[in-house]
Design a protein around this motif. Structure first.
Motif, short mmCIF file in Angstrom:
data_model
loop_
_atom_site.label_atom_id
_atom_site.label_comp_id
_atom_site.label_asym_id
_atom_site.label_seq_id
_atom_site.Cartn_x
_atom_site.Cartn_y
_atom_site.Cartn_z
N PRO A 1 0.82 -1.23 0.00
CA PRO A 1 0.00 0.00 0.00
C PRO A 1 0.85 1.28 0.00
CG PRO A 1 -0.79 -1.53 1.66
CD PRO A 1 0.49 -2.07 1.14
N ALA A 2 1.96 1.25 0.71
CA ALA A 2 2.82 2.44 0.73
C ALA A 2 3.39 2.72 -0.66
CB ALA A 2 3.96 2.24 1.73
N GLY B 1 3.56 5.83 -5.40
CA GLY B 1 3.59 5.83 -6.86
C GLY B 1 2.70 6.91 -7.44
N GLY B 2 1.53 7.10 -6.85
CA GLY B 2 0.63 8.16 -7.33
C GLY B 2 1.22 9.54 -7.11
N ALA B 3 1.82 9.75 -5.96
CA ALA B 3 2.45 11.04 -5.66
C ALA B 3 3.65 11.26 -6.58
CB ALA B 3 2.87 11.10 -4.20
N ASN B 4 4.38 10.21 -6.84
CA ASN B 4 5.55 10.29 -7.70
C ASN B 4 5.14 10.65 -9.13
OD1 ASN B 4 8.23 10.17 -8.35
ND2 ASN B 4 8.27 7.97 -8.60
N THR B 5 4.07 10.05 -9.62
CA THR B 5 3.57 10.36 -10.95
C THR B 5 3.14 11.81 -11.04
OG1 THR B 5 2.83 8.08 -11.20
CG2 THR B 5 1.86 9.70 -12.69
N THR B 6 2.46 12.29 -10.02
CA THR B 6 2.03 13.69 -9.99
C THR B 6 3.23 14.61 -10.04
OG1 THR B 6 0.11 13.03 -8.67
CG2 THR B 6 0.68 15.37 -8.68
#
Length: 63
Positions: free
Chosen positions: A39-40, A45-50
């Protein structure tokens, strides 16, 4: 040595044999790590993509 005494000998030796317990403990530790990391990593991963989308937009504006 008869079959019964052989089985009895194995039963007496069982509490001293910790190899199986150690393997189970390592398995539980690995499962705990996986349960916390997956989950981490998904969230990161979502924050990194943003973040990379922001960098991409910033660089395209400056060029």
């Amino acid at each position: 040595m008869t079959r019964q005494s052989s089985a009895l000998h194995r039963l007496r030796r069982l509490p001293r044999d910790a190899r199986g317990a150690t393997a189970i403990e390592y398995g539980l530790i690995l499962a705990l790590i996986a349960v916390t990391l997956v989950p981490a990593m998904i969230r990161w991963g979502g924050a990194n993509t943003t973040m990379w989308e922001y960098v991409k937009r910033f660089l395209s504006i400056t060029n």
